[in-house]
Design an enzyme around this catalytic site. Sequence first.
Site: not given
Ligand code: ATP
Length: 335
Positions: A30, A158
Site C-alpha cells: 500500500k 495496516d
Molecule cells: P510497518 O508495517 O511497520 O510500517 P513496513 O511496511 O515499513 O512496516 P515491513 O516490510 O512490513 O515494513 O516490515 C517491517 C519489519 O517487520 C521488518 O523489518 C521485519 O523485521 C518485520 N517483519 C515481520 N514479519 C515480516 C514479514 N512477513 N515480512 C517482512 N518483514 C516482516
Amino acid sequence: MSTADPWERDSRPSDDTGPLARVHVRAPGKINLFLGVGDLDEDGYHPLSTVFQAVSLYEDVIATPADGFSVGVSGVEDPETVPLDDRNLALRAAKMLAAATAYDGGVHLQIHKRVPVAGGMGGGSADAAAALVACNELWRTGLGADRLHELAARLGADVPFALMGGTAVGSGRGDVLTPALSRGRYEWVLLLDDEGLSTPAVYRALDMVRAEDAEFGAADAEARRRQDPVQVPSSFFESLLSGDPFELGQSLRNQLQAGSFRLRPQLEETIERVCDSGGGSVVGALVSGSGPTIAFLCESAEAADLTAATLRVQGRTALRAHGPARGAHLVAGTD
Ligand code: ATP
C-alpha cells in the site's frame, strides 16, 4: 507432512470437503495517499487519519498442511531482514487464526516477497492478511470477513487494509476502515532505498521535530502540534473522484515524512530533484508511510515507465506499480 515444492503444485481435491493440499493467496502493498498524524496518546500511539491505496506490488503466500508452524521466504536480497520465527507477522497470523478457531493442526507458509522490506509499504501486513485468508481456506475454518478483519486489526494497523484493498480511509490507528470512491487508475514509480527505516524510529523522529518546532517558536508550530491528526479534507475526496492524476498529485500529503526526512535527509532532496527533472510528467510525490520508499505519481503509464527507466540508469532501484489494486485474494489454478 511434506512441505516440498509449494510453488509447483495446485492440487485441490475435486470435492470440497477433503483436505486441501495447497492454497495460494496474493495480497497487495500500500501507499498512504494522505497521512495525518496526531500527537502521542496516553497509550503511546499516534492517532492517524489516512487514505490508503493498494498497489499492484503483490506478496504471494502459499499455505500447505504441516504438523507444526513454519515459514519460508523468497524474493528478498538479504534474508536476514525477514524473521522466520514468531516475530514473522504471517506466522503470527496463522497461529492467531488457529487459536481463535481451536484448529489443532499446523501450516507451512511460503512467502514470495515483492514489497520492499521495511519500506513503509506494509509488506509484512500484506503477508499477515494473505496468511489469514490462506489458512482460513486451507483449514476450512470458515471465518467470515468481519471475524477475519477483527483478527487482522489485532495483528497490526495496516493488516485490515491489506485484506480489503482498493482505496480506503483509515482512522483510529489506521484500522477503522471505510472504502473510498476513486475513479481511474493511478501510475506510480516506487523508488527503493538500500536500507529500511524502522517505523517506531520514524514516529520518534517526528515527535522530536515537533518538540523542537515548539521550542524554537516556528511560525506554524501550533498548527503542526495539534493533538489531533490533520483530517482528510473534502477536496482530497474530490480529487480521488476526478480520476485526474494532476489533481490527486496536488492533494498528496504525509505528515509523518518530517520524521523520515529527519532520519534520512536525502529523501527530501531526491523528491525535489526527481520532480524538477521530470518535465512536469511527475505530478506528485511523497514518502510512502514511514518510508524510506518514495512514491512518485506520474501523469501516464508511459511517463512512469520513463521515470523508472531514468532512475534505473542512475543506478537506483525503481519499481512500477498502479493502483488501486485488489485486497488479499485466492489465486486459482496453476501459476
Ligand atoms: P510497518 O508495517 O511497520 O510500517 P513496513 O511496511 O515499513 O512496516 P515491513 O516490510 O512490513 O515494513 O516490515 C517491517 C519489519 O517487520 C521488518 O523489518 C521485519 O523485521 C518485520 N517483519 C515481520 N514479519 C515480516 C514479514 N512477513 N515480512 C517482512 N518483514 C516482516
